[in-house]
Design an enzyme around this catalytic site. Structure first.
Site, PDB file in Angstrom:
ATOM      1  N   LYS A 132      -5.498   0.201   1.123  1.00 35.11           N
ATOM      2  CA  LYS A 132      -5.535   0.999   2.355  1.00 35.11           C
ATOM      3  C   LYS A 132      -6.100   0.217   3.521  1.00 35.11           C
ATOM      4  O   LYS A 132      -5.704   0.449   4.659  1.00 35.11           O
ATOM      5  CB  LYS A 132      -6.322   2.299   2.131  1.00 35.11           C
ATOM      6  CG  LYS A 132      -5.563   3.310   1.273  1.00 35.11           C
ATOM      7  CD  LYS A 132      -6.041   4.736   1.498  1.00 35.11           C
ATOM      8  CE  LYS A 132      -5.200   5.718   0.700  1.00 35.11           C
ATOM      9  NZ  LYS A 132      -5.724   7.090   0.761  1.00 35.11           N
TER      10      LYS A 132
ATOM     11  N   LYS B 106       8.691   4.177  -8.189  1.00 37.82           N
ATOM     12  CA  LYS B 106       8.401   5.596  -8.330  1.00 37.82           C
ATOM     13  C   LYS B 106       8.819   6.362  -7.079  1.00 37.82           C
ATOM     14  O   LYS B 106       8.712   5.844  -5.977  1.00 37.82           O
ATOM     15  CB  LYS B 106       6.888   5.779  -8.520  1.00 37.82           C
ATOM     16  CG  LYS B 106       6.519   6.249  -9.911  1.00 37.82           C
ATOM     17  CD  LYS B 106       5.015   6.284 -10.123  1.00 37.82           C
ATOM     18  CE  LYS B 106       4.307   7.353  -9.322  1.00 37.82           C
ATOM     19  NZ  LYS B 106       2.877   7.475  -9.664  1.00 37.82           N
TER      20      LYS B 106
ATOM     21  N   LYS C  74       6.882   9.584  -1.027  1.00 30.23           N
ATOM     22  CA  LYS C  74       7.220  10.133   0.290  1.00 30.23           C
ATOM     23  C   LYS C  74       7.378   9.038   1.344  1.00 30.23           C
ATOM     24  O   LYS C  74       7.930   9.289   2.407  1.00 30.23           O
ATOM     25  CB  LYS C  74       6.178  11.169   0.713  1.00 30.23           C
ATOM     26  CG  LYS C  74       4.791  10.609   0.856  1.00 30.23           C
ATOM     27  CD  LYS C  74       3.792  11.687   1.159  1.00 30.23           C
ATOM     28  CE  LYS C  74       2.406  11.057   1.142  1.00 30.23           C
ATOM     29  NZ  LYS C  74       1.385  11.777   0.479  1.00 30.23           N
TER      30      LYS C  74
END
Ligand code: TRP
Length: 338
Positions: A118, A200, A203
């Site tokens: 992140k 996978k 979104k």
């Protein structure tokens, strides 16, 4: 929660209200949670405080926090059998989070792969919350004396750290926290992206991602465009190694219809992908239709959702308060006289 003599084991998970749910979340996780209250005392919360570690649009965050709750209920999480709430409504999370920060080492936090990922993605906002995120997550879990934490692969490291923090605290002050275990469900499909079956469903790749709230025409289009495989046989056969695209579609079809792979191969024998792909799309559309409609109905009924999260927060607070009081006492804070 259910009134039984034997204390059920506690199951707890948090979900960041950072986007709508997709088919991977549903088939891989939430669908299987619906049956858990038979066996476990279940807590699920929207981890809105965690979401703040990445800059959010306030209006969107507020909308998603309750919209996601509606989607979870529509997927089968019955609010009378599960404790469903918003993290920020139970102030003990932030309070225990602070305390646990003082029992979590700089070195441990520095090793967290999610922090590294992140920070790389949000280089202009590497804030303190992003760094201490796992201490708040430990608080979320330990407040409820959770036995099991259903999480994906990506959260296992945080669960390990939670265990280390719990053990460290217990060693210093005596038995205080239950040491939780990650819960990896026995069943649960691993759903891959429609546009890139090697990764996978996520979104962040909207074309390959089937959102539960997608309109039927969007779903039909996504399935029609789903990547199949460039092998020459062009038949519907389960072979994840050589035919990852077709196998992923078979997996989805099997999950929504209950048919096994042999039945599916038979059903589409002699037919090409041009028949198979829209058929999978159609099955998914019909499976998701009632879920989407119910979620939409609840999103429009603000009073209903408010009732659910009010009740959830009250039940959660009652448990969280007990644990926090115990912690304050053990570490030497003066008991609040009011
Ligand atoms: N970190 C989790 C995620 O990003 C969300 C989360 C917050 C969580 N607190 C939790 C998960 C407690 C399980 C238990 O997916």
């Amino acid at each position: 929660m259910d009134n039984e003599n034997v204390r059920k084991k506690v199951m707890l998970s948090g979900i960041q209200p950072s986007g709508d749910l997709h088919l991977g979340n549903y088939l891989g996780a939430v669908k299987n949670w619906a049956a858990l209250p038979d066996e476990f005392d279940c807590y699920y919360f929207m981890a809105d405080l965690h979401t703040l570690t990445v800059r959010q649009d306030p209006k969107e965050l507020r909308r998603r926090s309750t919209a996601q709750l509606a989607q979870y209920i529509a997927c089968g999480l019955d609010p009378t059998r599960n404790t469903l709430f918003l993290q920020s409504h139970v102030h003990e999370h932030a309070e225990l989070g602070w305390i646990l920060n003082c029992y979590t080492m700089f070195g441990e936090l520095s090793r967290m792969t999610q922090f590294k990922d992140k920070s790389a993605k949000n280089a202009d906002n590497i804030n303190g919350g992003l760094f201490t995120y796992p201490a708040l997550m430990a608080a979320d879990i330990l407040l409820y004396q959770a036995d099991f934490v259903p999480v994906g692969e990506d959260q296992k490291q945080h669960c390990e750290l939670t265990r280390d923090i719990a053990v460290r605290f217990n060693n210093l002050y005596g038995e205080t926290f239950k040491v939780p275990e990650p819960y990896i469900p026995k069943v649960g499909a691993r759903i891959m992206s429609l546009s890139n079956p090697g990764s996978k469903m996520s979104k962040s790749d909207p074309q390959g991602c089937v959102f539960l709230m997608d309109k039927p025409e969007d779903l039909a289009r996504k399935f029609k465009r789903a990547v199949t495989d460039s092998d020459t046989e062009r038949c519907v056969r389960f072979d994840p190694e050589n035919k990852p695209g077709v196998s992923n579609l078979m997996n989805i079809y099997s999950s929504v219809t209950g048919k096994d792979f042999a039945e599916i191969e038979k059903e589409f024998e002699g037919q090409g992908y041009g028949v198979f792909k829209p058929a999978v799309g159609e099955a998914v559309i019909e499976k998701l239709r009632p879920i989407r409609e119910e979620a939409e109905r609840m999103i429009a009924d603000k009073a209903y959702l408010q009732g659910v999260y009010t009740d959830g927060a009250q039940r959660a607070s009652a448990v969280a308060r007990r644990t926090l009081r115990k912690v304050y006492k053990k570490i030497g804070l003066v008991e609040k006289p009011f």
